[in-house]
Every structure is written in structure tokens, then in C-alpha cells.
Design a protein around this motif. Structure first.
Motif, short mmCIF file in Angstrom:
data_model
loop_
_atom_site.label_atom_id
_atom_site.label_comp_id
_atom_site.label_asym_id
_atom_site.label_seq_id
_atom_site.Cartn_x
_atom_site.Cartn_y
_atom_site.Cartn_z
N LEU A 90 145.50 29.15 51.72
CA LEU A 90 145.60 28.66 52.96
C LEU A 90 146.48 28.12 53.30
O LEU A 90 147.10 27.54 53.14
CB LEU A 90 144.39 27.24 52.90
CG LEU A 90 143.53 27.92 53.89
CD1 LEU A 90 143.25 29.06 55.02
CD2 LEU A 90 142.81 26.86 54.59
N HIS A 104 145.16 20.92 55.61
CA HIS A 104 144.23 20.71 54.67
C HIS A 104 144.73 20.11 53.66
O HIS A 104 146.55 19.61 53.79
CB HIS A 104 144.21 22.08 53.50
CG HIS A 104 144.88 22.46 52.80
ND1 HIS A 104 146.25 21.69 51.81
CD2 HIS A 104 146.52 23.94 52.94
CE1 HIS A 104 147.12 22.74 51.96
NE2 HIS A 104 147.00 23.64 52.36
N ALA A 107 144.48 21.23 49.34
CA ALA A 107 143.96 21.93 48.44
C ALA A 107 144.13 22.82 49.08
O ALA A 107 143.09 23.63 49.36
CB ALA A 107 142.59 21.96 48.34
N GLY A 110 142.53 28.91 46.77
CA GLY A 110 141.26 29.26 46.77
C GLY A 110 141.07 29.84 45.59
O GLY A 110 142.39 30.91 45.36
N HIS A 111 139.98 31.11 45.05
CA HIS A 111 139.71 31.44 43.82
C HIS A 111 139.75 32.63 44.98
O HIS A 111 138.93 33.61 45.15
CB HIS A 111 138.60 31.26 43.28
CG HIS A 111 138.52 29.62 42.64
ND1 HIS A 111 139.10 29.32 41.74
CD2 HIS A 111 137.69 28.79 43.21
CE1 HIS A 111 139.25 28.01 41.51
NE2 HIS A 111 138.14 27.52 42.27
N ALA A 114 136.28 34.26 45.59
CA ALA A 114 135.76 33.40 46.33
C ALA A 114 135.27 33.94 47.72
O ALA A 114 135.98 34.41 48.95
CB ALA A 114 136.52 32.35 46.85
N TYR A 117 133.20 30.51 54.26
CA TYR A 117 134.26 29.66 55.42
C TYR A 117 134.80 29.28 54.77
O TYR A 117 135.29 28.82 53.68
CB TYR A 117 133.55 29.44 56.48
CG TYR A 117 132.73 29.85 57.26
CD1 TYR A 117 132.62 30.92 57.95
CD2 TYR A 117 131.38 29.80 56.90
CE1 TYR A 117 132.02 31.33 58.90
CE2 TYR A 117 129.80 30.29 57.38
CZ TYR A 117 130.68 31.19 58.82
OH TYR A 117 129.57 31.95 59.42
N THR A 119 136.72 25.66 54.04
CA THR A 119 136.60 24.42 55.11
C THR A 119 138.01 23.76 55.04
O THR A 119 139.16 23.48 53.85
CB THR A 119 135.38 23.47 53.94
OG1 THR A 119 133.99 23.55 54.40
CG2 THR A 119 135.61 22.05 53.99
N GLU A 121 140.29 19.89 55.59
CA GLU A 121 140.79 18.84 55.60
C GLU A 121 141.45 18.41 56.87
O GLU A 121 142.25 18.45 56.49
CB GLU A 121 140.51 18.53 54.36
CG GLU A 121 140.17 18.92 52.97
CD GLU A 121 140.47 20.39 52.67
OE1 GLU A 121 141.35 20.58 52.68
OE2 GLU A 121 139.54 20.68 52.32
N TYR A 151 134.43 34.43 40.26
CA TYR A 151 134.30 32.97 39.89
C TYR A 151 132.49 32.73 40.74
O TYR A 151 132.42 33.35 41.53
CB TYR A 151 134.82 32.81 41.71
CG TYR A 151 134.79 31.28 42.24
CD1 TYR A 151 135.53 30.16 41.69
CD2 TYR A 151 134.28 31.57 43.85
CE1 TYR A 151 134.86 28.52 42.03
CE2 TYR A 151 134.23 29.83 44.27
CZ TYR A 151 134.63 29.03 43.51
OH TYR A 151 134.49 27.54 44.42
N SER A 153 131.29 29.05 41.54
CA SER A 153 131.16 27.80 41.54
C SER A 153 129.97 27.67 42.65
O SER A 153 129.45 28.81 42.96
CB SER A 153 131.75 26.93 42.33
OG SER A 153 131.67 25.71 42.74
N TYR A 156 131.16 25.27 46.66
CA TYR A 156 131.78 25.68 47.48
C TYR A 156 131.40 27.30 48.06
O TYR A 156 131.82 27.93 49.50
CB TYR A 156 133.53 25.45 47.90
CG TYR A 156 133.32 23.92 47.85
CD1 TYR A 156 132.33 23.11 48.24
CD2 TYR A 156 133.71 23.75 46.25
CE1 TYR A 156 132.63 22.11 48.11
CE2 TYR A 156 133.93 22.12 46.55
CZ TYR A 156 133.36 21.33 46.96
OH TYR A 156 133.42 20.01 46.87
O1 LIG Z 1 141.39 23.69 51.94
C1 LIG Z 1 140.18 24.20 50.60
C2 LIG Z 1 140.55 24.90 49.82
C3 LIG Z 1 139.70 25.71 48.97
N1 LIG Z 1 138.66 25.77 49.72
C4 LIG Z 1 138.02 26.77 48.88
C5 LIG Z 1 138.04 27.97 48.08
C6 LIG Z 1 137.95 27.55 47.59
O2 LIG Z 1 137.62 28.86 45.94
C7 LIG Z 1 136.79 26.59 46.48
C8 LIG Z 1 136.87 25.87 45.66
O3 LIG Z 1 138.36 25.73 45.81
P1 LIG Z 1 138.69 24.33 44.82
O4 LIG Z 1 138.79 25.01 43.40
O5 LIG Z 1 140.75 24.00 45.10
O6 LIG Z 1 137.64 23.23 45.21
P2 LIG Z 1 136.87 22.37 43.64
O7 LIG Z 1 136.87 21.18 44.05
O8 LIG Z 1 137.47 22.09 42.73
O9 LIG Z 1 135.70 23.26 43.38
P3 LIG Z 1 135.44 24.70 42.42
O10 LIG Z 1 134.71 23.27 40.79
O11 LIG Z 1 134.04 24.85 43.35
O12 LIG Z 1 136.55 25.11 41.52
O13 LIG Z 1 136.92 26.16 48.68
C9 LIG Z 1 138.06 25.62 51.15
O14 LIG Z 1 137.33 25.97 51.29
N2 LIG Z 1 139.66 25.34 51.52
#
Ligand SMILES: O=c1ccn([C@H]2C[C@H](O)[C@@H](COP(=O)(O)OP(=O)(O)OP(=O)(O)O)O2)c(=O)[nH]1
Length: 178
Positions: A90, A104, A107, A110-111, A114, A117, A119, A121, A151, A153, A156
């Protein structure tokens, strides 16, 4: 290697899913995503990584909403996306960045695989009026080298809307001492 807009279009419904899709939002090497009307704002001045932080939901009215510097607004895209075999990323749009709006905070990655939507910031440098439905950011897709794990998780993935940080789920539950 970043996919061109033409490649993104070719892979739609196969390795890449963007819903709803509108060709007018396609760029030479990315696709613009729109801002949904719902925002989420934390209620406490001090946030805690280890705890669920209370928040309220607000709607961006027809006449727009003036964002204030120093506040964090969690929003989301209208579109859901999923990319198998490609890394979705993104990025802001120059026209939005030139108004001092971040979409954002560190962050943007994306994975692969994944689904849901994005999110957003959202934060701003100066007070600025924003409107729901605007093309607020862009997604681009990069090739991935090598085998990857699915993926899976619980935070999200497959989300249904704006989500606050679920960081607290990574901490061990509190042990009550008597
Ligand atoms: O600004 C962002 C960045 C990422 N994502 C989504 C896509 C991504 O696949 C998921 C997880 O992002 P990230 O790996 O950075 O977060 P995490 O806190 O490490 O989550 P996880 O433990 O699920 O990997 O969130 C968003 O919605 N907004």
C-alpha cells in the motif's frame, strides 16, 4: 518486479482479486483504492500495546470531516483485495500526500494471500477536510521469489471492517495473584 496496470488487470479473478474493480482506478503500475466512510478513533490519550484500547466509530458525513493533527484515525478501503503469489503493498497518492495526509504509519506491506479490507492509519500535518469515497491510496503488487507459507493470521486476515490494533493478543494473558 512490480506488476504493470495491464498485468494487474490480466490477473484479476485469478491470482489477484480486487472487489469492486473499476478500470478507471487502474494506474500504469498500481491501482487506486477508495476511502470508506467509517473511521475508528481511540478514546484514551495514552494507548497501551498490551491492552485492548477503547475506541469509537465515526462516519465521514456528506460535507466531509476535518481531520486534526495529533489524532489518529483508523479507516479502511472500500475495496477488498487478495493476491496469491504476489506481495501486495500500500502506498499513498501524491495528491493526498501534498495535502499532508498519511494513509499508513510504517505498515504498508501486505502478506501474500492476505484477504480483506486494508486498514488505513490516517494522520495529517495540517487540519484537512476529507471525504468518503475518494481515491485515497494505491496498491501495487510485487513478484515474490521462492516458496512461501500460507498466511494464516487470526488478527487481520479475512477482516470485515476497520480493525483496531490487536497487538495485545501477542502478550501472554495476565496472571491474577491473590
Ligand atoms: O497499513 C496496513 C498494512 C497492512 N495491512 C494488512 C495487510 C497485512 O497482510 C496485514 C498484516 O500486516 P502486518 O504483517 O504488517 O501486521 P502484523 O501486526 O505483523 O500482523 P500479523 O501478525 O497478522 O502478520 O494487515 C493493513 O490493513 N494496513
Amino acid at each position: 518486479m512490480i506488476l504493470s496496470g495491464k498485468e494487474i488487470k490480466k490477473k484479476l479473478g485469478k491470482e489477484i482479486h480486487i472487489a469492486p474493480f473499476n478500470e478507471a482506478q487502474l494506474n500504469p503500475n498500481s491501482y487506486n483504492l477508495r476511502l470508506h466512510q467509517e473511521l475508528l478513533v481511540y478514546e484514551n490519550q495514552v494507548l497501551d500495546m498490551k491492552e485492548p484500547n477503547p475506541y469509537r466509530r465515526i462516519q465521514i458525513p456528506e460535507e466531509g470531516l476535518v481531520l486534526q493533527p495529533g489524532e489518529l484515525y483508523l479507516g479502511r478501503t472500500i475495496e477488498t483485495t487478495r493476491a496469491d503469489c504476489y506481495v501486495p503493498m500500500l502506498e499513498g497518492r501524491s495528491s493526498v500526500g501534498r495535502l499532508g495526509i498519511f494513509i499508513h504509519i510504517t505498515a504498508g506491506l501486505g502478506h501474500v494471500g492476505a484477504n480483506g479490507y486494508w486498514t488505513l492509519e490516517i494522520a495529517c500535518i495540517k487540519p484537512v477536510r476529507i471525504y468518503a469515497g475518494v481515491e485515497i491510496c494505491q496498491i501495487y503488487f510485487s513478484e515474490l521469489q521462492g516458496a512461501y507459507t500460507a498466511y494464516n493470521s487470526k488478527k487481520y486476515h479475512n477482516n470485515n471492517g476497520v480493525q483496531p490494533s490487536l497487538m495485545y493478543t501477542e502478550f501472554a494473558p495476565k496472571v491474577e495473584h491473590s
